[in-house]
Design a protein around this motif. Structure first.
Motif, PDB file in Angstrom:
ATOM      1  N   PRO A 146       2.298 -10.275   6.209  1.00  0.00           N
ATOM      2  CA  PRO A 146       1.667 -11.396   5.512  1.00  0.00           C
ATOM      3  C   PRO A 146       0.867 -10.902   4.297  1.00  0.00           C
ATOM      4  N   ASP A 147       0.920 -11.695   3.198  1.00  0.00           N
ATOM      5  CA  ASP A 147       0.229 -11.339   1.947  1.00  0.00           C
ATOM      6  C   ASP A 147      -1.246 -11.009   2.149  1.00  0.00           C
ATOM      7  N   VAL A 148      -1.922 -11.807   2.980  1.00  0.00           N
ATOM      8  CA  VAL A 148      -3.374 -11.652   3.127  1.00  0.00           C
ATOM      9  C   VAL A 148      -3.785 -10.323   3.747  1.00  0.00           C
ATOM     10  N   ILE A 149      -2.866  -9.631   4.400  1.00  0.00           N
ATOM     11  CA  ILE A 149      -3.247  -8.352   5.021  1.00  0.00           C
ATOM     12  C   ILE A 149      -2.555  -7.159   4.354  1.00  0.00           C
ATOM     13  N   LEU A 150      -1.740  -7.456   3.332  1.00  0.00           N
ATOM     14  CA  LEU A 150      -0.921  -6.413   2.704  1.00  0.00           C
ATOM     15  C   LEU A 150      -1.741  -5.196   2.251  1.00  0.00           C
ATOM     16  N   GLU A 151      -2.836  -5.464   1.512  1.00  0.00           N
ATOM     17  CA  GLU A 151      -3.660  -4.364   0.988  1.00  0.00           C
ATOM     18  C   GLU A 151      -4.202  -3.484   2.109  1.00  0.00           C
ATOM     19  N   ASP A 152      -4.690  -4.131   3.178  1.00  0.00           N
ATOM     20  CA  ASP A 152      -5.280  -3.373   4.293  1.00  0.00           C
ATOM     21  C   ASP A 152      -4.239  -2.507   4.987  1.00  0.00           C
ATOM     22  N   VAL A 153      -3.029  -3.054   5.132  1.00  0.00           N
ATOM     23  CA  VAL A 153      -1.971  -2.286   5.805  1.00  0.00           C
ATOM     24  C   VAL A 153      -1.564  -1.096   4.929  1.00  0.00           C
ATOM     25  N   ILE A 154      -1.433  -1.348   3.625  1.00  0.00           N
ATOM     26  CA  ILE A 154      -1.035  -0.255   2.720  1.00  0.00           C
ATOM     27  C   ILE A 154      -2.077   0.869   2.754  1.00  0.00           C
ATOM     28  N   LYS A 155      -3.361   0.489   2.664  1.00  0.00           N
ATOM     29  CA  LYS A 155      -4.437   1.496   2.674  1.00  0.00           C
ATOM     30  C   LYS A 155      -4.351   2.356   3.927  1.00  0.00           C
ATOM     31  N   ARG A 156      -4.202   1.719   5.069  1.00  0.00           N
ATOM     32  CA  ARG A 156      -4.187   2.467   6.328  1.00  0.00           C
ATOM     33  C   ARG A 156      -2.950   3.357   6.439  1.00  0.00           C
ATOM     34  N   CYS A 157      -1.806   2.805   6.053  1.00  0.00           N
ATOM     35  CA  CYS A 157      -0.566   3.587   6.189  1.00  0.00           C
ATOM     36  C   CYS A 157      -0.565   4.793   5.269  1.00  0.00           C
ATOM     37  N   LYS A 158      -1.255   4.648   4.147  1.00  0.00           N
ATOM     38  CA  LYS A 158      -1.283   5.780   3.218  1.00  0.00           C
ATOM     39  C   LYS A 158      -2.422   6.728   3.533  1.00  0.00           C
TER      40      LYS A 158
END
Ligand code: ADP
Length: 164
Positions: A146-158
């Motif tokens: 979902p768009d609303v969590i995209l940034e948080d997921v990217i930060k954590r995965c990286k």
């Protein structure tokens, strides 16, 4: 009131999970998304509290609640007076395991039905682990979460802001 539970690990929630949860919310009066703490699953990327937060921010219908449980799913379903356990079915690979779970749950708690909703074609190969792998290799996951969590997921995965 007809209550359904949607269990899973949601590490993190994907558009595949969200589709199943929101379709279940059309069929039942209330849907409780339950983040299961399952000790047999390998270590998670997001803590239980973070997963709950990501789910809450992703769902849009007001008959959806989010909770967590560490015991037997049927005990949780009984405690909440649920009439159904809703699961998403992807390719045939999900079938054996999910069918076995459904039969065990039915024998433990006969009054609760397992309801399978077929995954949408575009989500058929989507899983939380696939999202984490693609993202950690710098792939575009914007069509998967979902768009609303995209940034948080990217930060954590990286590897930024990581959870232990
Ligand atoms: P994952 O396999 O991605 O780790 P979970 O264990 O959290 O997922 O699964 C919770 C539920 O969501 C299961 O019923 C699973 O079949 C369903 N599910 C997972 N991914 C999808 C998807 N892409 N489309 C439909 N249902 C899905």
């Amino acid at each position: 009131m007809k209550i359904a539970v949607c269990p899973g690990s949601f590490d993190p929630i994907t558009l595949g999970h969200l589709d199943i949860i929101e379709r279940a919310a059309e069929l039942f009066d209330k849907v409780i998304v339950v983040v299961m703490c399952n000790s047999t699953k390998k270590s998670s990327m997001f803590s239980i509290e973070e997963r709950i937060d990501l789910i809450k921010r992703s769902v849009s219908k007001n008959n959806i609640e989010v909770d967590t449980y560490s015991g037997l799913l049927v005990d949780y379903a009984a405690k909440k007076n649920a009439v159904a356990i809703v699961k998403g079915l992807r390719a045939m690979s999900d079938f054996d395991y999910e069918f076995q779970q459904a039969l065990i749950n039915k024998s433990l708690l006969p009054q609760v039905e397992t309801v399978f909703l077929a995954a949408k074609g575009e989500n058929m190969f989507l899983s939380s682990s696939m999202v984490k792998e693609v993202c950690s290799l710098n792939g575009d996951i914007s069509r998967f979460v979902p768009d609303v969590i995209l940034e948080d997921v990217i930060k954590r995965c990286k590897g930024e802001n990581s959870n232990d």
